[in-house]
Design a protein around this motif. Sequence first.
Motif, PDB file in Angstrom:
ATOM      1  N   ASP A  91     -82.328 104.501 -59.187  1.00 40.47           N
ATOM      2  CA  ASP A  91     -81.704 103.292 -59.717  1.00 40.47           C
ATOM      3  C   ASP A  91     -80.382 103.020 -59.014  1.00 40.47           C
ATOM      4  OD1 ASP A  91     -81.338 101.085 -61.282  1.00 40.47           O
ATOM      5  OD2 ASP A  91     -80.692 102.186 -63.057  1.00 40.47           O
ATOM      6  N   SER A 148     -83.572  93.706 -55.763  1.00 41.07           N
ATOM      7  CA  SER A 148     -84.668  94.485 -56.332  1.00 41.07           C
ATOM      8  C   SER A 148     -84.233  95.109 -57.650  1.00 41.07           C
ATOM      9  CB  SER A 148     -85.109  95.589 -55.359  1.00 41.07           C
ATOM     10  OG  SER A 148     -85.578  95.039 -54.162  1.00 41.07           O
ATOM     11  N   ASN A 149     -85.203  95.329 -58.498  1.00 43.37           N
ATOM     12  CA  ASN A 149     -84.991  96.040 -59.756  1.00 43.37           C
ATOM     13  C   ASN A 149     -85.931  97.238 -59.811  1.00 43.37           C
ATOM     14  OD1 ASN A 149     -83.054  94.278 -60.714  1.00 43.37           O
ATOM     15  ND2 ASN A 149     -84.537  93.000 -61.813  1.00 43.37           N
ATOM     16  N   THR A 150     -85.460  98.333 -60.423  1.00 41.37           N
ATOM     17  CA  THR A 150     -86.315  99.516 -60.600  1.00 41.37           C
ATOM     18  C   THR A 150     -86.989  99.451 -61.965  1.00 41.37           C
ATOM     19  OG1 THR A 150     -84.326 100.672 -61.339  1.00 41.37           O
ATOM     20  CG2 THR A 150     -85.033 101.057 -59.079  1.00 41.37           C
ATOM     21  N   GLU A 151     -88.253  99.836 -61.979  1.00 41.63           N
ATOM     22  CA  GLU A 151     -89.011  99.883 -63.224  1.00 41.63           C
ATOM     23  C   GLU A 151     -89.488 101.310 -63.449  1.00 41.63           C
ATOM     24  OE1 GLU A 151     -92.133  97.024 -63.222  1.00 41.63           O
ATOM     25  OE2 GLU A 151     -90.785  95.287 -63.059  1.00 41.63           O
ATOM     26  N   GLY A 209     -91.282 104.332 -66.232  1.00 46.66           N
ATOM     27  CA  GLY A 209     -92.184 104.560 -67.354  1.00 46.66           C
ATOM     28  C   GLY A 209     -92.070 106.000 -67.828  1.00 46.66           C
ATOM     29  N   THR A 254     -89.474 110.885 -67.186  1.00 50.21           N
ATOM     30  CA  THR A 254     -89.690 109.514 -66.718  1.00 50.21           C
ATOM     31  C   THR A 254     -90.206 109.526 -65.288  1.00 50.21           C
ATOM     32  OG1 THR A 254     -88.645 107.339 -66.446  1.00 50.21           O
ATOM     33  CG2 THR A 254     -87.339 109.252 -65.830  1.00 50.21           C
ATOM     34  N   ARG A 259     -92.122 103.578 -61.761  1.00 50.31           N
ATOM     35  CA  ARG A 259     -93.326 102.744 -61.714  1.00 50.31           C
ATOM     36  C   ARG A 259     -93.330 101.830 -60.489  1.00 50.31           C
ATOM     37  NH1 ARG A 259     -94.238  99.632 -67.149  1.00 50.31           N
ATOM     38  NH2 ARG A 259     -96.029  98.982 -65.909  1.00 50.31           N
ATOM     39  N   GLN A 270     -89.360  96.381 -57.878  1.00 50.50           N
ATOM     40  CA  GLN A 270     -89.802  94.998 -57.829  1.00 50.50           C
ATOM     41  C   GLN A 270     -88.696  94.096 -57.308  1.00 50.50           C
ATOM     42  OE1 GLN A 270     -92.896  94.016 -58.444  1.00 50.50           O
ATOM     43  NE2 GLN A 270     -93.549  96.081 -59.041  1.00 50.50           N
ATOM     44  N   GLN A 324     -86.930  90.440 -56.806  1.00 52.87           N
ATOM     45  CA  GLN A 324     -86.756  89.249 -57.625  1.00 52.87           C
ATOM     46  C   GLN A 324     -86.589  88.037 -56.706  1.00 52.87           C
ATOM     47  OE1 GLN A 324     -86.932  89.830 -61.094  1.00 52.87           O
ATOM     48  NE2 GLN A 324     -87.451  91.840 -60.234  1.00 52.87           N
ATOM     49  N   GLU A 330     -94.301  89.371 -55.449  1.00 55.74           N
ATOM     50  CA  GLU A 330     -93.765  90.724 -55.618  1.00 55.74           C
ATOM     51  C   GLU A 330     -94.590  91.768 -54.887  1.00 55.74           C
ATOM     52  OE1 GLU A 330     -94.128  88.572 -58.040  1.00 55.74           O
ATOM     53  OE2 GLU A 330     -92.043  88.186 -58.647  1.00 55.74           O
TER      54      GLU A 330
END
Length: 435
Positions: free
Chosen positions: A16, A35-38, A40, A58, A61, A64, A66, A355
């Motif tokens: 992140d 970009s964003n971190t996703e 799970g 965690t 995932r 992504q 934007q 994306e």
Amino acid sequence: MSFYTSLSGLKAAQTDLSVTSNNVANVGTIGFKKSNTEFGDIISSAPLQSSAMAGQGTRLRGIQQQFTQGGFESSDRSLDVAISGQGFFVTKAPGGAGQISYTRNGSFTVNKERYVTDGAGAVLQVLPTDKQGTVTATSLSSAKNLQLPLTTGSSKATQNLSMTVALPSDADLPADRAAYATSGYTFSRSDPESYNYSTATTVYDAAGAAVPATVYYTRTSAPTASDPNSNWQARLFVGDKEVSSDGNAAADPATPLTLTFDSSGALTAPTGAVDYAAVLPTGASSAIDLSFDYGSGTTQGLTAFSRKATSQDGYAAGQLDNISVGSDGLVTATFSNGESQALGKLMLATFANPEGLRQLGDAKWSATGLSGEPIVNEAGANGMGSIQSGALEQANVDVTEELVALISAQRNFSANAKAIETANNMTQTIVQLRA
């Protein structure tokens, strides 16, 4: 197990932090998309597993991008363009099988072969158009490289020449001048005594070569009691050749054009354009075929000789003067001779899942199976954005938001590190227990 759970948290926080740092680092990159971190959670699942099961950490995932709109920065260059809305510019790497890439970075330049390229040397792609700028094909296979014209435009031979003049009603007759009283009147363009006035302009042959066109006016009759009309002879020379007004190129000598004025000074003959014989002056690449029109503005009166207006429809090849890009993406070249030429319309591409595009660096992407096939069209069609020339799209990075994300990532990292330290202390305490 708690060690590995917290370790996954450390790795997640580190990822992140890396993504957020990359966003901040590219805040000044034209066309950059943040970009964003996703993440799970990880759960160990089994058929007989209890619902009261602790998680195991965690996992990442995905990262992504934007593709939101960035702000516009004004520019003084016409080849700095931005897309307002959806779409990507399409570029192609040099070579026959060059890689197709997609970008929002509209900062384009011209290379030594006069191709319009991006910062990496890939050539900007355009849709083919007709002379009016209407797109003739909209498939990716129909794309062509945008190249500024190597020539300087086309030339056009003069076909129509118009001229309006004012002739004085008190002009004398050259035949009555003392120099011709005994020998008789004979016209010679080298003898100013053999004509009253002259005027010159320029016409062009098919290759665009400029050729001087000179008209010599000689008054041949003045009004009398029986005839109130006045007559003038207009001899047209194109280059070094006199042109016959009767259309007969073989006439020798050439037939001059007779201008007739009534008592009010209005031109009564000729009443329209006169088709002259084709002429090939010395130095011209091809014959020039002229239609000469004096119009209704040519008059005779108590005034000095003057040329009121002259126009002709020929022109030489002009130098490239300007490149403009319209809001519809039409790229137009304008030349110094007033001619303009449509070079094509900027090709824009959209994707069902942007994306899923693969990052190539330099704010460029390539299509993948996840993104789907590109859908190409011109600007403003089928949901495509419009083009703004003289502007560049800034990165869609909000520095304040990213700084908050950095603080959050740092705290997450510290918390997971503290959890590992706590688990270590607990394990150490258990090991040191004595029976």
